[in-house]
Design a protein around this motif. Structure first.
Motif, PDB file in Angstrom:
ATOM      1  N   VAL A  73       9.225  -2.992   4.240  1.00  0.00           N
ATOM      2  CA  VAL A  73       8.643  -1.911   5.022  1.00  0.00           C
ATOM      3  C   VAL A  73       9.736  -0.894   5.355  1.00  0.00           C
ATOM      4  N   THR A 113       6.107  -0.636   1.500  1.00  0.00           N
ATOM      5  CA  THR A 113       5.406   0.217   2.458  1.00  0.00           C
ATOM      6  C   THR A 113       6.305   1.359   2.913  1.00  0.00           C
ATOM      7  N   ASN A 153       1.936   0.586  -0.091  1.00  0.00           N
ATOM      8  CA  ASN A 153       1.277   1.059   1.127  1.00  0.00           C
ATOM      9  C   ASN A 153       1.909   2.363   1.585  1.00  0.00           C
ATOM     10  N   THR A 203       1.655   4.699   4.761  1.00  0.00           N
ATOM     11  CA  THR A 203       1.121   4.719   6.127  1.00  0.00           C
ATOM     12  C   THR A 203       1.572   5.979   6.838  1.00  0.00           C
TER      13      THR A 203
END
Length: 204
Positions: free
Chosen positions: A26, A53, A73, A75
């Motif tokens: 992430v 991510t 991902n 976001t």
């Protein structure tokens, strides 16, 4: 033990090609995305079951070449303003066949190579803007909100000289705005189409 999650809050430069075989990497703050969260420009392979991510509130250009069958991902921020988080995938990602999952984000696509053969899943305040391309990718929009301008001008799925040839599954209990936009510099000629099957699970 099971694979875990590594979170990097700042901006980093990967010295060589990266391979994610399991777990989650992430970049940025998933709770409150900001303007940091990157990993340089090296190619990244994401295996099935692994995920990468990006959590950003601004408009990053992601130049890493992506491959593999894992999950990307993207976001963005849902802070109530009319400033969308725009994620531009600028490399040739033809080798990526996994899933691109966008939450509260704007994903522009100008060539099929931008997203490879990945399925695109989008939730929250969303916009998929496809220009000058025919996409066969499966698409699952499930908007739960929109920027103030969406219903009037850009929609959740916006096409400009583009065709969506892959299956579209509308999210349950949601409304998806589809906007057909002309190529205004060359005149009011609309050349957009949706030729893939459309299904719904309570959406409209």
């Amino acid at each position: 033990g099971s694979a875990g999650t590594v979170q990097l809050a700042g901006d980093y430069n990967l010295p060589g090609p990266g391979i994610l075989t399991a777990g989650s990497l992430v970049l940025g703050n998933p709770v409150d995305p900001g303007s940091n969260g990157s990993i340089g420009t090296q190619p990244i392979h994401i295996d099935s079951g692994a995920s990468l991510t990006f959590c950003r509130s601004d408009s990053p250009t992601i130049t890493n070449t992506l491959s593999g069958a894992g999950t990307l991902n993207l976001t963005g921020s849902n802070d109530g303003t009319n400033s969308e988080s725009k994620f531009t995938l600028a490399a040739d990602n033809s080798g990526f066949s996994g899933v691109i999952s966008v939450s509260n984000g704007f994903l522009p696509v100008k060539t099929p190579q931008d997203i490879g053969s990945a399925a695109v899943s989008m939730t929250g305040r969303l916009l998929l803007f496809v220009e000058y391309s025919t996409l066969s990718n499966p698409n699952h929009p499930a908007p739960t909100g929109a920027w103030a301008h969406v219903s009037a001008s850009t929609g959740n799925l916006t096409l400009m000289d583009a065709t969506l040839a892959g299956p579209i599954q509308l999210g349950g209990g949601t409304t998806t705005w589809i906007y057909s936009r002309d190529d205004w510099p060359s005149g009011p000629v609309i050349r957009n189409s949706i030729t893939g099957p459309i299904s719904e699970s309570g959406g409209s």
